[in-house]
Design a protein around this motif. Structure first.
Motif, PDB file in Angstrom:
ATOM      1  N   GLY A 104       0.831  -1.191   0.000  1.00  0.00           N
ATOM      2  CA  GLY A 104       0.000   0.000   0.000  1.00  0.00           C
ATOM      3  C   GLY A 104       0.866   1.242   0.000  1.00  0.00           C
ATOM      4  O   GLY A 104       2.046   1.198   0.374  1.00  0.00           O
ATOM      5  N   TYR A 105       0.297   2.348  -0.429  1.00  0.00           N
ATOM      6  CA  TYR A 105       1.065   3.593  -0.510  1.00  0.00           C
ATOM      7  C   TYR A 105       0.135   4.785  -0.348  1.00  0.00           C
ATOM      8  O   TYR A 105      -1.089   4.691  -0.547  1.00  0.00           O
ATOM      9  N   VAL A 106       0.734   5.903   0.038  1.00  0.00           N
ATOM     10  CA  VAL A 106       0.020   7.169   0.163  1.00  0.00           C
ATOM     11  C   VAL A 106       0.854   8.236  -0.519  1.00  0.00           C
ATOM     12  O   VAL A 106       2.079   8.313  -0.318  1.00  0.00           O
ATOM     13  N   SER A 107       0.238   9.046  -1.344  1.00  0.00           N
ATOM     14  CA  SER A 107       0.937  10.161  -1.989  1.00  0.00           C
ATOM     15  C   SER A 107       0.178  11.460  -1.726  1.00  0.00           C
ATOM     16  O   SER A 107      -1.031  11.450  -1.450  1.00  0.00           O
ATOM     17  N   ARG A 108       0.901  12.542  -1.807  1.00  0.00           N
ATOM     18  CA  ARG A 108       0.299  13.851  -1.556  1.00  0.00           C
ATOM     19  C   ARG A 108       0.792  14.844  -2.607  1.00  0.00           C
ATOM     20  O   ARG A 108       1.989  14.914  -2.912  1.00  0.00           O
ATOM     21  N   LEU A 109      -0.141  15.611  -3.136  1.00  0.00           N
ATOM     22  CA  LEU A 109       0.148  16.657  -4.113  1.00  0.00           C
ATOM     23  C   LEU A 109       0.146  18.000  -3.407  1.00  0.00           C
ATOM     24  O   LEU A 109      -0.811  18.352  -2.713  1.00  0.00           O
ATOM     25  N   ASP A 110       1.254  18.753  -3.552  1.00  0.00           N
ATOM     26  CA  ASP A 110       1.389  20.054  -2.899  1.00  0.00           C
ATOM     27  C   ASP A 110       1.982  21.058  -3.874  1.00  0.00           C
ATOM     28  O   ASP A 110       2.608  20.686  -4.876  1.00  0.00           O
ATOM     29  N   SER A 111       1.804  22.323  -3.534  1.00  0.00           N
ATOM     30  CA  SER A 111       2.492  23.373  -4.270  1.00  0.00           C
ATOM     31  C   SER A 111       3.905  23.504  -3.731  1.00  0.00           C
ATOM     32  O   SER A 111       4.167  23.237  -2.559  1.00  0.00           O
ATOM     33  N   MET A 112       4.821  23.911  -4.600  1.00  0.00           N
ATOM     34  CA  MET A 112       6.219  24.067  -4.213  1.00  0.00           C
ATOM     35  C   MET A 112       6.792  25.254  -4.971  1.00  0.00           C
ATOM     36  O   MET A 112       6.985  25.180  -6.191  1.00  0.00           O
ATOM     37  N   VAL A 113       7.055  26.344  -4.278  1.00  0.00           N
ATOM     38  CA  VAL A 113       7.520  27.595  -4.891  1.00  0.00           C
ATOM     39  C   VAL A 113       6.507  28.003  -5.956  1.00  0.00           C
ATOM     40  O   VAL A 113       5.378  28.345  -5.632  1.00  0.00           O
ATOM     41  N   ASN A 114       6.870  27.906  -7.229  1.00  0.00           N
ATOM     42  CA  ASN A 114       5.941  28.270  -8.298  1.00  0.00           C
ATOM     43  C   ASN A 114       5.452  27.056  -9.067  1.00  0.00           C
ATOM     44  O   ASN A 114       4.922  27.183 -10.181  1.00  0.00           O
TER      45      ASN A 114
ATOM     46  N   VAL B  39      10.358  -0.586   2.306  1.00  0.00           N
ATOM     47  CA  VAL B  39       9.667   0.704   2.224  1.00  0.00           C
ATOM     48  C   VAL B  39      10.087   1.379   0.927  1.00  0.00           C
ATOM     49  O   VAL B  39      11.273   1.402   0.574  1.00  0.00           O
ATOM     50  N   TYR B  40       9.114   1.917   0.218  1.00  0.00           N
ATOM     51  CA  TYR B  40       9.366   2.596  -1.059  1.00  0.00           C
ATOM     52  C   TYR B  40       9.014   4.072  -0.911  1.00  0.00           C
ATOM     53  O   TYR B  40       7.992   4.419  -0.322  1.00  0.00           O
ATOM     54  N   PHE B  41       9.857   4.946  -1.445  1.00  0.00           N
ATOM     55  CA  PHE B  41       9.536   6.372  -1.422  1.00  0.00           C
ATOM     56  C   PHE B  41       9.879   6.996  -2.772  1.00  0.00           C
ATOM     57  O   PHE B  41      10.784   6.543  -3.492  1.00  0.00           O
ATOM     58  N   GLN B  42       9.144   8.044  -3.116  1.00  0.00           N
ATOM     59  CA  GLN B  42       9.317   8.702  -4.415  1.00  0.00           C
ATOM     60  C   GLN B  42       8.933  10.170  -4.293  1.00  0.00           C
ATOM     61  O   GLN B  42       7.960  10.522  -3.629  1.00  0.00           O
ATOM     62  N   HIS B  43       9.724  11.023  -4.914  1.00  0.00           N
ATOM     63  CA  HIS B  43       9.457  12.462  -4.940  1.00  0.00           C
ATOM     64  C   HIS B  43       9.596  12.949  -6.381  1.00  0.00           C
ATOM     65  O   HIS B  43      10.572  12.625  -7.073  1.00  0.00           O
ATOM     66  N   ASN B  44       8.621  13.710  -6.823  1.00  0.00           N
ATOM     67  CA  ASN B  44       8.642  14.267  -8.180  1.00  0.00           C
ATOM     68  C   ASN B  44       8.140  15.699  -8.087  1.00  0.00           C
ATOM     69  O   ASN B  44       7.048  15.945  -7.565  1.00  0.00           O
ATOM     70  N   SER B  45       8.942  16.652  -8.561  1.00  0.00           N
ATOM     71  CA  SER B  45       8.538  18.050  -8.420  1.00  0.00           C
ATOM     72  C   SER B  45       9.097  18.907  -9.544  1.00  0.00           C
ATOM     73  O   SER B  45      10.093  18.560 -10.187  1.00  0.00           O
ATOM     74  N   SER B  46       8.427  20.023  -9.748  1.00  0.00           N
ATOM     75  CA  SER B  46       8.886  21.086 -10.653  1.00  0.00           C
ATOM     76  C   SER B  46       8.719  22.402  -9.906  1.00  0.00           C
ATOM     77  O   SER B  46       7.728  23.124 -10.093  1.00  0.00           O
ATOM     78  N   PRO B  47       9.674  22.740  -9.027  1.00  0.00           N
ATOM     79  CA  PRO B  47       9.528  23.963  -8.221  1.00  0.00           C
ATOM     80  C   PRO B  47       9.386  25.215  -9.069  1.00  0.00           C
ATOM     81  O   PRO B  47       8.672  26.143  -8.700  1.00  0.00           O
ATOM     82  N   THR B  48      10.093  25.236 -10.193  1.00  0.00           N
ATOM     83  CA  THR B  48      10.014  26.374 -11.105  1.00  0.00           C
ATOM     84  C   THR B  48       9.927  25.856 -12.524  1.00  0.00           C
ATOM     85  O   THR B  48      10.046  24.649 -12.787  1.00  0.00           O
ATOM     86  N   ARG B  49       9.743  26.763 -13.440  1.00  0.00           N
ATOM     87  CA  ARG B  49       9.614  26.390 -14.845  1.00  0.00           C
ATOM     88  C   ARG B  49      10.887  25.770 -15.394  1.00  0.00           C
ATOM     89  O   ARG B  49      10.845  24.992 -16.350  1.00  0.00           O
ATOM     90  N   ILE B  50      12.022  26.050 -14.777  1.00  0.00           N
ATOM     91  CA  ILE B  50      13.298  25.609 -15.335  1.00  0.00           C
ATOM     92  C   ILE B  50      13.898  24.413 -14.598  1.00  0.00           C
ATOM     93  O   ILE B  50      14.984  23.952 -14.955  1.00  0.00           O
TER      94      ILE B  50
END
Length: 475
Positions: free
Chosen positions: A212-222, A245-256
Motif C-alpha cells: 500500500g502507498y500514500v501520496s500527496r500533491l502540494d504546491s512548491m515555490v511556483n 519501504v518505497y519512497f518517491q518524490h517528483n517536483s517542478s519547483p520552477t519552470r526551469i
C-alpha cells in the motif's frame, strides 16, 4: 452562441444564427438571472474549431441537463513491428545466427465511450535454430511487459492485469489488482497480486506480493510536487521473501527545474534462519534537470545500488557472506546540453562510479557534436567521442555519422564509421576494431515504415557483421 458545456471557469457551445465567429473575436457573456456582465473579457485564442468559442464569465454556475453531456471519445491506437537480425562472421568459432522479433503495442482509451482503458505491450523473440523448441513450447519466448484493463475517473483508478503504477514505478510491474482513491490532495493506493517470473517474465503465482502507498500533491515555490511512501511485502509460497519501504518524490519547483528522487529501504533480514527488522538502503536514485534558457540544459544524477536479496527464492548458506560484501555502488553523472547556434548541438557528459573494495573508480567522458543542415549539402553531421577508465578497461571510441533526410518519400539515410581502441588490465591484451555502419528508414504507403541497418566489425583478419531489417505498422 449558446452555452452548452460549462465548467467553473469556461464554457463552450454552438454558434446561433449565420454570423461567423473568427479567431481573435471578443465574446461577451449574458447569463440568465444575472444582471452583471463580465468585465474580464477573454479574447478567443487559437481554437482550431471557430464554431466553439471559450469565454470566462463572472456568474453563478448554471445547471445543465446531464443528457446533454457528451460521452468520452473512444480511441484505438498502437503498432505492430516485425524485425529480423542476422549475425555472420568469418571466424570459425562464431556461428551465424538469425533472430526474429515481433512486438505489439495496443491501446484503447474510453472503450465504447466509458471510463475503461486497455494497454498492452508484448514481445516475441527467438533464434532461427531454436524453431523446434519454439513449436514445442510456444509461450516460452513471449515477454509481456504491460497487459492491463483499467478504470479511471476523477477520484478512483483501478487496474487489473500487469501494470507499472506511476506512483510506485520503481517497484516494477505488478500482476494482479491495483486501486487508488484521491481524497483532496492525498491519494491512497493498494496492490494485491504477484511478481513476474525472474527468468522469463511469465505469470508466476508462487511469488505473491501485497502493498500500500500514500501520496500527496502540494504546491512548491511556483510549481507542484508529489511525494509518495509505501510498504510492500513479497513472498515465495507465502514465506516472506522481501519486505521494504518505497519512497518517491517528483517536483517542478520552477519552470526551469525538475527533480526526481526514488529509493527503497529493506526492513526484513533473514540470517541463519533468524529474522530481524534491520533498515538497509537498497537503492537510491536522484536527478535534477535544469534548463534556464532554451540554449542550455543541465542534468545531474546520483545512483546508489546494491544487489537485492530474496531470502526464500535465492536463499543459500552464503547469504550472510554475500551481505557483508554487498556494498552500495555509487554513481554520479553530469550531462550538459548546449545549443550555441540554432543548428548546432553539443552534448558533454561525464560519470564517476565506485564501490567499496574497488581498486580504482570507473570514470567516463562523452562528447557529441551535431551540426544540422550543413550548407550546400543539406545533411546532418555528428561527431562522437567516449572514453572509459576502470579496474579492467582503459579505452576510447570515436566516430562520425552523416544523415540525410529525403522529404519526397519521408526517408532518412545515414552512414557512419566508429573506431574502438580498448586496452585491458592485467596484461589481457589490446583490442582495435573498425566499425562501418549504414541505415535506411522510409515510409511506405499507408502507415507502414521500413528500416534497414548494417554494422560491420573488422579486427585484423577477423570480421563480424550484423544486418537488421524491420517493418512497423501504426494504427
Amino acid at each position: 452562441m449558446s452555452a452548452k458545456y460549462l465548467s467553473s471557469g469556461s464554457c463552450a457551445g454552438p454558434v446561433i444564427g449565420k454570423i461567423p465567429v473568427n479567431v481573435g473575436d471578443k465574446a461577451y457573456a449574458l447569463v440568465e438571472g444575472e444582471e452583471k456582465m463580465t468585465s474580464n473579457i477573454m479574447t478567443a485564442g487559437d481554437e482550431k474549431d471557430t464554431s466553439m468559442v471559450r469565454t470566462e464569465i463572472e456568474s453563478k454556475p448554471v445547471a445543465v441537463s446531464s443528457n446533454r453531456s457528451r460521452l468520452p471519445e473512444s480511441r484505438l491506437y498502437g503498432g505492430v513491428t516485425v524485425n529480423s537480425s542476422s549475425n555472420f562472421s568469418n571466424y570459425t568459432n562464431v556461428p551465424d545466427l538469425q533472430r526474429w522479433n515481433y512486438s505489439l503495442n495496443l491501446n484503447a482509451d474510453h472503450i465504447n465511450g466509458s471510463q475503461f482503458f486497455f494497454t498492452d505491450y508484448m514481445n516475441y523473440s527467438y533464434l532461427g535454430n531454436e524453431w523446434s523448441q519454439v513449436t514445442s513450447n510456444p509461450l516460452s519466448n513471449l515477454r509481456v511487459y504491460d497487459l492491463a484493463l483499467s478504470y479511471k475517473s476523477d477520484d478512483i483508478n483501478l487496474w487489473a492485469g500487469r501494470y507499472i503504477n506511476n506512483n510506485v514505478a520503481g517497484v516494477g510491474p505488478i500482476d494482479g489488482f491495483q486501486g487508488e482513491m484521491r481524497l483532496g490532495s492525498f491519494t491512497a493506493g493498494a496492490v494485491a497480486g504477484s511478481r513476474p517470473d525472474f527468468y522469463n517474465l511469465s505469470f508466476n503465482p508462487r511469488y505473491p506480493q501485497i502493498g500500500g502507498y500514500v501520496s500527496r500533491l502540494d504546491s512548491m515555490v511556483n510549481g507542484l510536487m508529489v511525494n509518495t511512501i509505501g510498504v510492500f511485502q513479497q513472498f515465495n509460497e507465502l514465506r516472506t521473501d522481501r519486505r521494504f519501504v518505497y519512497f518517491q518524490h517528483n517536483s517542478s519547483p520552477t519552470r526551469i527545474l525538475n527533480i526526481y528522487i526514488t529509493g527503497q529501504v529493506d526492513i526484513f533480514r533473514l540470517n541463519k534462519k533468524v529474522v530481524t527488522n534491520d533498515f538497509s538502503l537498497t537503492n537510491l536514485y536522484a536527478s535534477a534537470q535544469i534548463a534556464p534558457i532554451n540554449l542550455f540544459a543541465v542534468n545531474l544524477s546520483y545512483s546508489g545500488q546494491r544487489n537485492i536479496i530474496y531470502y526464500q527464492t535465492f536463499g543459500t548458506t552464503l547469504d550472510s557472506i554475500l551481505e557483508s560484501v554487498n556494498q552500495l555502488r555509487h554513481t554520479v553523472r553530469l550531462d550538459l546540453n548546449i545549443r550555441p547556434f540554432s543548428s548546432t548541438f553539443v552534448l558533454l557528459g561525464t560519470g564517476y562510479s565506485f564501490q567499496q573494495g574497488d581498486i580504482d573508480p570507473t570514470r567516463d567522458v562523452q562528447v557529441t557534436l551535431t551540426q544540422s543542415e550543413i550548407p550546400y549539402l543539406q545533411i546532418t553531421g555528428t561527431l562522437t567521442y567516449s572514453r572509459i577508465i576502470s579496474n579492467f578497461l582503459n579505452g576510447s571510441v570515436y566516430g562520425i555519422t552523416l544523415t540525410k533526410y529525403v522529404s519526397f518519400n519521408s526517408s532518412t539515410i545515414a552512414v557512419g564509421f566508429s573506431r574502438v581502441n580498448y586496452g585491458f588490465g592485467n596484461g589481457a591484451g589490446h583490442l582495435v576494431q573498425n566499425q562501418p555502419n549504414a541505415s535506411l528508414t522510409t515510409r511506405l504507403p499507408g502507415n507502414l515504415f521500413m528500416n534497414l541497418y548494417y554494422q560491420g566489425t573488422f579486427n585484423g583478419a577477423t570480421s563480424y557483421g550484423s544486418l537488421m531489417g524491420g517493418i512497423n505498422a501504426r494504427f
